[in-house]
Motif scaffolding. Structure first.
Motif, PDB file in Angstrom:
ATOM      1  N   THR A   8      60.592   5.043 -28.688  1.00  0.00           N
ATOM      2  CA  THR A   8      59.987   6.010 -27.767  1.00  0.00           C
ATOM      3  C   THR A   8      59.156   5.294 -26.709  1.00  0.00           C
ATOM      4  O   THR A   8      59.152   5.675 -25.529  1.00  0.00           O
ATOM      5  N   THR A   9      58.455   4.245 -27.119  1.00  0.00           N
ATOM      6  CA  THR A   9      57.650   3.472 -26.170  1.00  0.00           C
ATOM      7  C   THR A   9      58.542   2.790 -25.147  1.00  0.00           C
ATOM      8  O   THR A   9      58.212   2.739 -23.950  1.00  0.00           O
ATOM      9  N   GLN A  10      59.660   2.263 -25.578  1.00  0.00           N
ATOM     10  CA  GLN A  10      60.564   1.591 -24.650  1.00  0.00           C
ATOM     11  C   GLN A  10      61.054   2.569 -23.583  1.00  0.00           C
ATOM     12  O   GLN A  10      61.134   2.214 -22.405  1.00  0.00           O
ATOM     13  N   ASP A  11      61.358   3.785 -23.983  1.00  0.00           N
ATOM     14  CA  ASP A  11      61.793   4.791 -23.010  1.00  0.00           C
ATOM     15  C   ASP A  11      60.642   5.195 -22.093  1.00  0.00           C
ATOM     16  O   ASP A  11      60.843   5.376 -20.884  1.00  0.00           O
ATOM     17  N   TRP A  12      59.442   5.360 -22.649  1.00  0.00           N
ATOM     18  CA  TRP A  12      58.259   5.692 -21.843  1.00  0.00           C
ATOM     19  C   TRP A  12      57.985   4.589 -20.828  1.00  0.00           C
ATOM     20  O   TRP A  12      57.696   4.858 -19.658  1.00  0.00           O
ATOM     21  N   TRP A  13      58.076   3.330 -21.253  1.00  0.00           N
ATOM     22  CA  TRP A  13      57.865   2.181 -20.362  1.00  0.00           C
ATOM     23  C   TRP A  13      58.893   2.184 -19.234  1.00  0.00           C
ATOM     24  O   TRP A  13      58.556   1.975 -18.062  1.00  0.00           O
TER      25      TRP A  13
ATOM     26  N   LYS B 103      60.357   3.010 -13.621  1.00  0.00           N
ATOM     27  CA  LYS B 103      61.225   3.698 -12.668  1.00  0.00           C
ATOM     28  C   LYS B 103      60.409   4.523 -11.694  1.00  0.00           C
ATOM     29  O   LYS B 103      60.674   4.526 -10.477  1.00  0.00           O
ATOM     30  N   ASP B 104      59.403   5.229 -12.189  1.00  0.00           N
ATOM     31  CA  ASP B 104      58.550   6.041 -11.316  1.00  0.00           C
ATOM     32  C   ASP B 104      57.864   5.155 -10.272  1.00  0.00           C
ATOM     33  O   ASP B 104      57.801   5.513  -9.085  1.00  0.00           O
ATOM     34  N   PHE B 105      57.344   4.010 -10.694  1.00  0.00           N
ATOM     35  CA  PHE B 105      56.666   3.120  -9.755  1.00  0.00           C
ATOM     36  C   PHE B 105      57.666   2.477  -8.801  1.00  0.00           C
ATOM     37  O   PHE B 105      57.398   2.351  -7.588  1.00  0.00           O
TER      38      PHE B 105
ATOM     39  N   ARG C 164      64.970  -4.419 -19.958  1.00  0.00           N
ATOM     40  CA  ARG C 164      65.818  -3.228 -20.079  1.00  0.00           C
ATOM     41  C   ARG C 164      65.513  -2.224 -18.968  1.00  0.00           C
ATOM     42  O   ARG C 164      66.432  -1.620 -18.378  1.00  0.00           O
ATOM     43  N   ALA C 165      64.231  -2.052 -18.655  1.00  0.00           N
ATOM     44  CA  ALA C 165      63.852  -1.098 -17.612  1.00  0.00           C
ATOM     45  C   ALA C 165      64.358  -1.542 -16.248  1.00  0.00           C
ATOM     46  O   ALA C 165      64.884  -0.728 -15.465  1.00  0.00           O
ATOM     47  N   LEU C 166      64.218  -2.825 -15.929  1.00  0.00           N
ATOM     48  CA  LEU C 166      64.683  -3.305 -14.629  1.00  0.00           C
ATOM     49  C   LEU C 166      66.200  -3.230 -14.524  1.00  0.00           C
ATOM     50  O   LEU C 166      66.745  -2.984 -13.432  1.00  0.00           O
ATOM     51  N   LEU C 167      66.886  -3.472 -15.626  1.00  0.00           N
ATOM     52  CA  LEU C 167      68.345  -3.280 -15.619  1.00  0.00           C
ATOM     53  C   LEU C 167      68.699  -1.857 -15.203  1.00  0.00           C
ATOM     54  O   LEU C 167      69.631  -1.633 -14.429  1.00  0.00           O
ATOM     55  N   LYS C 168      67.935  -0.912 -15.732  1.00  0.00           N
ATOM     56  CA  LYS C 168      68.217   0.499 -15.479  1.00  0.00           C
ATOM     57  C   LYS C 168      67.917   0.884 -14.035  1.00  0.00           C
ATOM     58  O   LYS C 168      68.721   1.561 -13.393  1.00  0.00           O
TER      59      LYS C 168
END
Length: 918
Positions: free
Chosen positions: A476-481, A486-488, A567-571
């Motif tokens: 859940t934290t990984q998705d929140w991060w 993404k928002d920023f 993972r977030a930057l990949l997305k």
């Protein structure tokens, strides 16, 4: 000592088991493979009979204490013991004359200290298993009576042994998974294994020469709930690894120790620093090497002694050992990375020059820095901002007054062909009124933060004040991060993220409410960490995370944050992520780059940055560098010039400075200093095609980028401990100035022919030190014979330089041979090698010609040309030169240096090119 030789196939499938129990209770186990497995290699081992005696101290024979001083294994690591206390443990007490703060122990284990007894070894799906039992408890609290030994001969060059409690599951390290890199044969294994049934111990021998690489029978195996210990002899005193510490490339085995517990601590001696890497490599003395990896993320201390030997002590988890047989040092590193994963392929722009300062307090100041760099014509690819940008130092925000036009500034940098990176600390401000800071409100709602031992959110203190800490082991934290990145990003299109303070760092001890008085916070034994307690400078170790408590997961915090950020930057970007992490653990290189933290601006830290960078290459994190010119304290012109010259050959090059210090951007210095810095940064940019190709090999085959000399020249005894020089790949030797006021360098040239990269001057070395002049505008770089280095005309950014003409620099051998290669793609797309979306060129020289031959083309080289060829070592002055059969008018030859230069070419890189002379 009786020795009975047995054979063990370590077959994975069915086999015939033979157990022989002798009258003296020695056990011999042998396995005969079934017909379908008889093609498997035979791994022989011996069962060694050990002398027995009672655990009662009054019955310990005197000869059990007759151990050479340098081989004594300390029986009093937890505290100082009196004679009576020492002997009550069944140990020997023989005081020695006081010899400083460290030295051989007075209280030490007997020759055959009672321990575990090994039962019969039985086949399993992955190898073989035996049960170990203690006949009597040890002196440790909560001793574990029964252990399970698993022995897995995973490949011909990798042995895997684990020791764990079979009756009660214990914490085991997640995230670091074995990475299968193609079929690995089990034919002709490089090792044999010996077992001593009682007291239990094992040894590993190199099959080719019988050399004992490890022997754990020199000390007892201890295994309690919060204390695990295993000692082993070493095959040599030349040992590298066990980071992260402020050390030379080889460790000091003179009664020293290192502690592994990630800590926000500026580099200095005898301190546990930002990362933990329980891996070491041993040079055996004849060119062969092996490595050992203990996959354990708990706090640990490793004690070294001149026998040579070392003792692992960890305070949790299991003992999970991987042993890599090499036999070359470079193959040890490749085998290690087969377990922890090969490094990621960096975006091309990340190899350019980066500039940062904590103190660029507005977009106006940040823009001015870029403008002044461009006016000075000094290449700059990536502009950074430290925490100055954040509103009240809260991440995922930017200050509306000082950084109100941050999105536009980033877009303007992009128009210049530049990239932008900013800092992202894990601490989330918890002090803002409800509804005023959405990342915290959202995280609170979703339960993403680490809790204290009573289930409430643990509150620490970092830059924004009271903070909560995300638990990146929680999906859940990984998705929140990812959502907040993404928002920023939708507001500020950053090109990469810098994750700092992620040991995690905490300005209060444990939490603002303190920590409970428990055996997690104060275990029976605490390794020698800075601050003396595990929660010093970080979180309460009793804090609860999704997968376990922080006691077990602390050293993984930076790795888990790097995984989530990657993972977030990949997305959000869908191109190669760039992440820079301060905290590290094995496997980080798959997701992130690393820098060596808050180094001081002084000559000692300049010098020790070299082994720091080289060791991280061994740890599978090749994209690494130290803050050029130093981070803490004021630099000076000479130091900054010399550091820039060295930093131009760090795989990752960033100038980063702290707020109160004198400015250290290249343009603030004299014109002479600027010229020297510009020259060497341009040299780096010209070499980026070569450096990028090295990273391709690191990504696909775990080859090292910045390389200690012993990896390339393992049979040369003079290279074993050199860490004032280093290589890029196998072809470039870098010998920087490391002392104040020096205008020359004494550099070691391994046997062979070497050429000055600057002018092609030839040096024929028999393996010797040579003094080279090195004025302030010079760094000594040599090209190794048989090498072809692809270069490109430099520019202010890689976006421009990637379009410029190429140059081939050729270093001929005595027989006029050389070779090289170029890996090329668009520099940022994902998985280009894996998808086959790249170009690959092979270069070779023979007799009197040089050839560039495309092996694979994907369009990435379209429009690019070869503009120049420099050939070092041309013995006979050429009278004519041809390019693809056409006579070339524009060539020159220097009789003094024997360098042929063919310029003015415009030959397409996508076609075969032949340059010939006569």
């Amino acid at each position: 000592m009786a020795i009975i030789r047995c054979l063990n196939t370590f077959a994975v499938l069915t086999c015939v088991l033979l157990i022989i129990v002798y009258e003296d209770n020695t056990i011999c186990v042998a396995f005969s493979p079934s017909k379908e497995r008889q093609h498997s290699s035979n791994i022989s081992y011996r069962i060694i009979k050990a002398q027995k005696y009672s655990h009662n101290v009054s019955t310990v024979p005197r000869d059990q204490c007759g151990i050479a001083v340098e081989r004594r294994i300390d029986c009093a690591r937890d505290r100082s013991l009196s004679r009576a206390e020492c002997e009550s443990r069944g140990c020997c007490y023989l005081p020695l004359p006081q010899s400083g703060l460290r030295g051989p122990p007075w209280c030490f284990y007997t020759v055959f200290y009672p321990g575990y007894k090994m039962g019969p070894m039985l086949p399993t799906e992955r190898g073989h298993r035996a049960i170990l039992t203690r006949s009597a408890p040890s002196y440790l609290p909560r001793d574990i009576h029964t252990l399970q030994l698993d022995v897995m001969a995973e490949t011909q060059d990798r042995l895997h042994l684990t020791l764990k409690d079979p009756t009660s599951p214990r914490y085991e390290v997640p995230f670091v998974k074995s990475q299968s890199k193609g079929h690995k044969s089990m034919e002709n294994p490089l090792y044999d294994v010996d077992f001593q049934p009682e007291p239990f111990g094992f040894s590993v021998r190199r099959k080719s020469n019988g050399r004992v690489l490890l022997n754990t029978t020199i000390g007892p195996l201890l295994f309690a709930d919060q204390y695990l210990q295993l000692s082993t002899s070493l095959a040599s005193s030349t040992v590298s690894g066990l980071g992260e510490h402020y050390t030379p490339i080889t460790l000091d085995l003179d009664w020293s120790s290192v502690s592994l517990w990630n800590r926000d601590m500026a580099p200095h001696r005898s301190a546990n620093l930002y990362g933990s890497h329980p891996f070491f490599l041993v040079q055996e003395g004849d060119g062969q090497a092996h490595g050992v990896f203990l996959l354990n993320s708990n706090a640990m201390e490793v004690f070294m002694q001149p026998a040579p030997a070392l003792t692992w002590v960890t305070i949790g988890g299991i003992l999970d050992f991987f042993i890599f047989l090499g036999p070359s040092p470079q193959s040890v590193i490749q085998q290690y990375q087969e377990v922890i994963g090969y490094p990621m392929m960096p975006p091309y722009w990340s190899l350019g020059f980066h500039l940062c300062r904590w103190g660029y307090t507005s977009t106006n100041i940040t823009r001015t820095v870029v403008q002044l760099m461009r006016q000075a014509k000094i290449p700059l690819d990536v502009q950074w901002n430290d925490l100055d940008y954040a509103d009240q130092r809260r991440v995922f925000t930017f200050d509306p007054q000082r950084f109100g036009d941050l999105p536009q500034m980033v877009e303007d940098f992009h128009q210049l062909g530049m990239k932008y990176v900013l800092i992202l600390d894990p601490g989330i401000s918890s002090a803002s009124p409800p509804g005023s800071y959405k990342p915290f409100d959202d995280g609170l709602k979703k339960g993403v933060f680490i809790n204290n031992s009573t289930g409430q959110i643990l509150i620490g203190k970092v830059w924004p004040g009271p903070t909560a800490f995300p638990d990146f082991t929680n999906p859940t934290t990984q998705d929140w991060w990812m959502d907040w990145i993404k928002d920023f990003y939708n507001k500020v299109p950053v090109d990469g993220l810098w994750i700092d303070m992620n040991e995690p760092s905490n300005f209060v001890q444990g939490s603002v409410d303190g920590c409970p008085d428990s055996e997690l916070e104060k275990p029976p034994y605490t390794p020698g960490v800075i601050g003396g307690q595990l929660n010093s400078g970080t979180l309460c170790v009793s804090a609860q995370q999704y997968l376990s408590n922080h006691y077990n997961l602390h050293n993984l915090y930076g790795l888990t944050e790097a995984i989530a950020t990657h993972r977030a930057l990949l997305k959000v970007k869908k191109t190669r992520p760039f992440v820079l992490s301060r905290s590290s653990f094995p496997g980080l290189g798959r997701f992130s780059a690393h820098w060596t933290g808050d180094v001081r601006s002084d000559w000692e830290q300049l010098r020790f940055s070299i082994p720091a960078v080289l060791l991280f290459g061994l740890y599978g994190i090749p994209l690494v560098g130290a803050d050029v010119c130093g981070f803490g304290g004021d630099t000076n012109e000479e130091l900054c010039v010399r550091w820039t010259q060295l930093g131009a050959f760090y795989p990752f090059m960033r100038n980063h400075n702290d707020r109160p210090n004198a400015p250290q951007e290249p343009y603030v210095f004299s014109q002479r200093a600027q010229d020297a810095m510009r020259m060497v940064i341009n040299l780096r940019y010209s070499l980026l095609p070569f450096l990028y190709t090295l990273f391709h090999h690191a990504h696909t085959s775990a080859s090292t980028v910045a390389r200690p000399l012993f990896l390339q020249f393992p049979t040369d005894p003079d290279c074993r401990s050199i860490d004032r020089q280093f290589l890029w790949g196998s072809s470039l030797l870098i010998s920087p100035v490391l002392e104040q006021g020096a205008v020359e360098v004494m550099a070691y040239l391994p046997p062979g022919t070497w050429y000055s990269l600057h002018n092609g001057q030839t040096y024929y070395s028999k393996g010797q030190y040579i003094v080279f002049p090195a004025s302030l505008d010079t760094i000594i770089v040599h090209v190794r014979e048989r090498s072809i280095i692809p270069q490109q005309a430099p520019a202010l950014t890689t976006a421009i330089s990637r379009k410029n003409p190429f140059t081939l620099t050729v270093g001929l051998s005595v027989g006029n041979l050389a070779k090289g290669e170029l890996f090329w793609d668009d520099g940022e797309s994902l998985d280009t090698f894996e998808r086959g979306d790249y170009s690959y060129l092979l270069f070779f020289a023979e007799e009197s010609y040089v050839v560039s031959k495309p092996i694979k083309l994907n369009g990435s080289l379209d429009g690019l040309v070869l503009g120049e060829v420099r050939v070092f070592g041309v013995q006979t002055p050429p009278t004519a030169v041809w390019a693809n059969g056409q006579k070339v008018p524009d060539f020159s030859y220097r009789l003094d240096t024997k360098v042929l230069t063919v310029a003015g070419l415009e030959l397409p890189m996508t076609a075969k090119i032949t340059i010939q002379w006569s």
